[in-house]
Motif scaffolding. Structure first.
Motif, PDB file in Angstrom:
ATOM      1  N   ASP A   1     -39.687  15.491   7.064  1.00 38.53           N
ATOM      2  CA  ASP A   1     -38.568  16.306   7.527  1.00 38.53           C
ATOM      3  C   ASP A   1     -39.077  17.509   8.326  1.00 38.53           C
ATOM      4  OD1 ASP A   1     -36.784  14.634   6.229  1.00 38.53           O
ATOM      5  OD2 ASP A   1     -36.823  15.815   4.361  1.00 38.53           O
ATOM      6  N   ARG A   2     -38.247  17.932   9.244  1.00 37.17           N
ATOM      7  CA  ARG A   2     -38.613  19.100  10.048  1.00 37.17           C
ATOM      8  C   ARG A   2     -38.699  20.333   9.154  1.00 37.17           C
ATOM      9  NH1 ARG A   2     -36.030  19.992  16.031  1.00 37.17           N
ATOM     10  NH2 ARG A   2     -37.806  21.126  16.904  1.00 37.17           N
ATOM     11  N   GLY A   3     -39.818  21.034   9.235  1.00 39.16           N
ATOM     12  CA  GLY A   3     -40.052  22.195   8.386  1.00 39.16           C
ATOM     13  C   GLY A   3     -40.962  21.906   7.210  1.00 39.16           C
ATOM     14  N   ALA A   4     -41.381  20.651   7.016  1.00 34.80           N
ATOM     15  CA  ALA A   4     -42.285  20.309   5.917  1.00 34.80           C
ATOM     16  C   ALA A   4     -43.652  20.950   6.143  1.00 34.80           C
ATOM     17  CB  ALA A   4     -42.418  18.797   5.806  1.00 34.80           C
ATOM     18  N   ILE A   5     -44.288  21.407   5.052  1.00 35.42           N
ATOM     19  CA  ILE A   5     -45.567  22.112   5.126  1.00 35.42           C
ATOM     20  C   ILE A   5     -46.562  21.476   4.163  1.00 35.42           C
ATOM     21  CG2 ILE A   5     -46.745  24.326   4.818  1.00 35.42           C
ATOM     22  CD1 ILE A   5     -44.111  25.737   5.379  1.00 35.42           C
ATOM     23  N   ARG A   6     -47.799  21.285   4.626  1.00 31.84           N
ATOM     24  CA  ARG A   6     -48.924  20.886   3.806  1.00 31.84           C
ATOM     25  C   ARG A   6     -50.074  21.840   4.086  1.00 31.84           C
ATOM     26  NH1 ARG A   6     -45.260  18.288   2.370  1.00 31.84           N
ATOM     27  NH2 ARG A   6     -45.144  16.040   1.879  1.00 31.84           N
ATOM     28  N   TRP A   7     -50.871  22.132   3.076  1.00 30.50           N
ATOM     29  CA  TRP A   7     -51.963  23.075   3.282  1.00 30.50           C
ATOM     30  C   TRP A   7     -53.136  22.750   2.371  1.00 30.50           C
ATOM     31  CZ3 TRP A   7     -53.649  26.170  -0.752  1.00 30.50           C
ATOM     32  CH2 TRP A   7     -52.802  26.256  -1.861  1.00 30.50           C
ATOM     33  N   LEU A   8     -54.323  23.243   2.757  1.00 31.16           N
ATOM     34  CA  LEU A   8     -55.545  23.052   1.994  1.00 31.16           C
ATOM     35  C   LEU A   8     -56.483  24.210   2.299  1.00 31.16           C
ATOM     36  CD1 LEU A   8     -57.357  21.171   0.208  1.00 31.16           C
ATOM     37  CD2 LEU A   8     -58.250  20.222   2.336  1.00 31.16           C
ATOM     38  N   ARG A   9     -57.088  24.774   1.258  1.00 31.05           N
ATOM     39  CA  ARG A   9     -58.032  25.875   1.448  1.00 31.05           C
ATOM     40  C   ARG A   9     -59.451  25.393   1.180  1.00 31.05           C
ATOM     41  NH1 ARG A   9     -58.093  31.090   2.358  1.00 31.05           N
ATOM     42  NH2 ARG A   9     -55.830  31.295   2.230  1.00 31.05           N
ATOM     43  N   ASP A  10     -60.357  25.777   2.087  1.00 34.79           N
ATOM     44  CA  ASP A  10     -61.770  25.448   1.972  1.00 34.79           C
ATOM     45  C   ASP A  10     -62.566  26.730   2.144  1.00 34.79           C
ATOM     46  OD1 ASP A  10     -64.277  24.349   1.906  1.00 34.79           O
ATOM     47  OD2 ASP A  10     -64.146  23.366   3.868  1.00 34.79           O
ATOM     48  N   GLY A  11     -62.823  27.437   1.049  1.00 41.94           N
ATOM     49  CA  GLY A  11     -63.490  28.727   1.125  1.00 41.94           C
ATOM     50  C   GLY A  11     -62.612  29.729   1.876  1.00 41.94           C
ATOM     51  N   PRO A  12     -63.136  30.387   2.922  1.00 43.53           N
ATOM     52  CA  PRO A  12     -62.314  31.337   3.687  1.00 43.53           C
ATOM     53  C   PRO A  12     -61.333  30.670   4.648  1.00 43.53           C
ATOM     54  CG  PRO A  12     -64.492  31.216   4.649  1.00 43.53           C
ATOM     55  CD  PRO A  12     -64.536  30.362   3.409  1.00 43.53           C
ATOM     56  N   LEU A  13     -61.455  29.351   4.830  1.00 42.31           N
ATOM     57  CA  LEU A  13     -60.640  28.638   5.812  1.00 42.31           C
ATOM     58  C   LEU A  13     -59.372  28.094   5.163  1.00 42.31           C
ATOM     59  CD1 LEU A  13     -63.400  26.608   7.685  1.00 42.31           C
ATOM     60  CD2 LEU A  13     -62.619  28.931   8.122  1.00 42.31           C
ATOM     61  N   LEU A  14     -58.248  28.321   5.817  1.00 42.08           N
ATOM     62  CA  LEU A  14     -56.973  27.768   5.392  1.00 42.08           C
ATOM     63  C   LEU A  14     -56.485  26.785   6.453  1.00 42.08           C
ATOM     64  CD1 LEU A  14     -54.406  27.765   3.551  1.00 42.08           C
ATOM     65  CD2 LEU A  14     -53.516  29.576   5.046  1.00 42.08           C
ATOM     66  N   TYR A  15     -56.347  25.524   6.093  1.00 42.02           N
ATOM     67  CA  TYR A  15     -55.827  24.492   6.986  1.00 42.02           C
ATOM     68  C   TYR A  15     -54.353  24.266   6.654  1.00 42.02           C
ATOM     69  CZ  TYR A  15     -60.740  23.468   7.899  1.00 42.02           C
ATOM     70  OH  TYR A  15     -62.069  23.559   8.254  1.00 42.02           O
ATOM     71  N   THR A  16     -53.512  24.310   7.686  1.00 38.08           N
ATOM     72  CA  THR A  16     -52.068  24.174   7.494  1.00 38.08           C
ATOM     73  C   THR A  16     -51.515  23.126   8.435  1.00 38.08           C
ATOM     74  OG1 THR A  16     -51.974  26.544   6.974  1.00 38.08           O
ATOM     75  CG2 THR A  16     -49.886  25.433   7.393  1.00 38.08           C
ATOM     76  N   LYS A  17     -50.626  22.267   7.904  1.00 34.74           N
ATOM     77  CA  LYS A  17     -49.877  21.317   8.724  1.00 34.74           C
ATOM     78  C   LYS A  17     -48.396  21.629   8.585  1.00 34.74           C
ATOM     79  CE  LYS A  17     -53.004  17.327   8.656  1.00 34.74           C
ATOM     80  NZ  LYS A  17     -53.127  15.886   8.313  1.00 34.74           N
ATOM     81  N   TRP A  18     -47.724  21.610   9.714  1.00 38.28           N
ATOM     82  CA  TRP A  18     -46.293  21.943   9.737  1.00 38.28           C
ATOM     83  C   TRP A  18     -45.595  20.965  10.673  1.00 38.28           C
ATOM     84  CZ3 TRP A  18     -43.574  25.179  13.685  1.00 38.28           C
ATOM     85  CH2 TRP A  18     -42.253  25.477  13.302  1.00 38.28           C
ATOM     86  N   MET A  19     -44.490  20.424  10.217  1.00 37.74           N
ATOM     87  CA  MET A  19     -43.733  19.473  11.024  1.00 37.74           C
ATOM     88  C   MET A  19     -42.653  20.204  11.798  1.00 37.74           C
ATOM     89  SD  MET A  19     -43.278  16.484  12.183  1.00 37.74           S
ATOM     90  CE  MET A  19     -44.298  15.424  11.142  1.00 37.74           C
ATOM     91  N   ASP A  20     -42.816  20.248  13.115  1.00 42.23           N
ATOM     92  CA  ASP A  20     -41.779  20.771  14.004  1.00 42.23           C
ATOM     93  C   ASP A  20     -41.275  19.578  14.804  1.00 42.23           C
ATOM     94  OD1 ASP A  20     -40.109  22.574  15.247  1.00 42.23           O
ATOM     95  OD2 ASP A  20     -41.651  23.387  16.553  1.00 42.23           O
ATOM     96  N   THR A  21     -41.187  19.669  16.121  1.00 42.56           N
ATOM     97  CA  THR A  21     -40.890  18.488  16.921  1.00 42.56           C
ATOM     98  C   THR A  21     -41.971  17.434  16.709  1.00 42.56           C
ATOM     99  OG1 THR A  21     -39.865  19.925  18.562  1.00 42.56           O
ATOM    100  CG2 THR A  21     -40.369  17.685  19.254  1.00 42.56           C
ATOM    101  N   ARG A  22     -43.199  17.905  16.537  1.00 45.23           N
ATOM    102  CA  ARG A  22     -44.315  17.048  16.167  1.00 45.23           C
ATOM    103  C   ARG A  22     -45.179  17.829  15.187  1.00 45.23           C
ATOM    104  NH1 ARG A  22     -48.817  18.625  19.111  1.00 45.23           N
ATOM    105  NH2 ARG A  22     -48.401  19.978  20.898  1.00 45.23           N
TER     106      ARG A  22
END
Length: 355
Positions: free
Chosen positions: A158-179
């Motif tokens: 769904d539009r607005g869905a969020i997934r995330w993962l932290r690796d030490g100081p790095l934060l990886y984020t995925k967000w569903m917009d148009t893509r």
């Protein structure tokens, strides 16, 4: 010789290039948010420095790596891409381009650097974190060091869905917009309660407008990544570029534009700090031209030459114009520096013979 270690392909422009860069650093200390991106200086000259970038409005020309203030578009520093260099660190062009632009001794630490997916990598962001720079940017999922998480975004999320993962100081984020939008950051937490308006298609085929959550890295990236684009817009609004077949003149004109636009932004910052109304760029350029013309008009006047009459008796006498004054010239007009033209048998130290 071209191609040898230590050879500078920009040797014609190096003195001016270094002087402009030093001035950019010396007279302005930028705000906290900085952005790094490429800039193209249009040119179709047949030279190895020319590059092609299909994603840019200006596709052919010289490529510059630019560090700009995200607040106002001030060009803080820039490098001209010269192709493969012998001094590369071995960590890739994108890594070297960012590190070369960040002068810790000059800037200090604590700055927030925003880059696009050409530069973003785990190695770069960890290096900047060690230098006490925060960094944020979009990232390609095939980059070396990108984590392979089990909670990846489903294809029909769904539009607005969020997934995330932290690796030490790095934060990886995925967000569903148009893509799907993938971010990496050492500055932000995942979600700060912000939302944006989007048109969403319902199951029955109708469209409605509703607010969806937006991750903090995405919101900050949209706000601060446009520093170089803003700088490009100011440079192209008024410029001194002229048609020329000399490639180095193209870059020379661009250096002049950088100096003028940065001066305009400094003038604007000073006017706002004093509570006054800043000049527009056109007004500033007009004022600058008038000041330059006034400086030219104040050129030092030539020293007054004392005119002492000398009787012409020696035919070997040589005039100021290095022409021998012979007997046949006695009847011609002789002009002294301090008198009008007349016929005379005398001369002075500032003698000019006219036919």
């Amino acid at each position: 010789m071209t191609g040898r270690e230590g050879y500078d392909r920009l040797f014609r422009l190096r003195p001016l290039l270094d002087e402009i860069v030093v001035a950019c650093k010396a007279f302005y200390h930028p705000h906290q948010a900085l952005s790094i991106d490429e800039r193209m200086v249009a040119s179709k000259n047949c030279i190895g420095l020319k590059q092609y970038m299909k994603a840019k409005p200006t596709k052919w020309g010289f490529k510059l790596f630019v560090l700009a203030d995200a607040h106002n578009g001030y060009t803080c520093d820039y490098n001209i891409y010269q192709g493969k260099l012998f001094t590369a660190t071995g960590k890739g062009l994108s890594f070297d381009a960012v590190v070369d632009l960040l002068d810790v001794a000059h800037l200090g630490t604590g700055y927030h650097i925003y880059v696009d997916n050409f530069y973003t990598s785990a190695a770069l962001f960890r290096h900047l974190h060690q230098l006490r720079y925060g960094a944020s940017g979009t990232i390609r999922q095939n980059r070396l060091g990108f984590p392979r998480a089990q909670n990846s975004m489903p294809k029909r999320a769904d539009r607005g869905a969020i997934r995330w993962l932290r690796d030490g100081p790095l934060l990886y984020t995925k967000w569903m917009d148009t893509r799907e939008v993938t971010m990496c950051s050492t500055l932000h937490k995942v979600y700060s309660g912000d939302s944006v308006q989007r048109r969403v298609r319902n199951r029955d085929g109708t469209w409605t407008t509703r607010r969806i959550p937006i991750p903090a890295p995405v919101k900050a990236y949209n706000r601060f990544m446009g520093g170089v684009d803003l700088s490009d817009a100011l440079l192209k609004l008024y410029n001194v570029a002229q048609k020329t077949q000399k490639w180095y003149k193209k870059l020379f004109y661009h250096f002049v534009d950088i100096a003028v636009v940065n001066s305009f932004l400094l003038n604007k910052e000073m006017a706002l700090a004093k509570g006054g109304k800043p000049l527009t760029q056109r007004q500033f350029r007009e004022e600058l031209c008038m000041l330059l013309l006034a400086d030219c008009g104040r050129a030092a006047a030539p020293e007054e030459v004392e005119c002492n009459p000398i009787t012409i008796v020696d035919n070997s006498f040589t005039s100021h114009a290095s022409k021998p004054l012979r007997a046949e010239n006695l009847g011609k007009d002789i002009k002294c520096a301090s008198s009008e033209t007349h016929t005379t048998a005398f001369s002075c130290s500032a003698l000019v013979v006219t036919d």
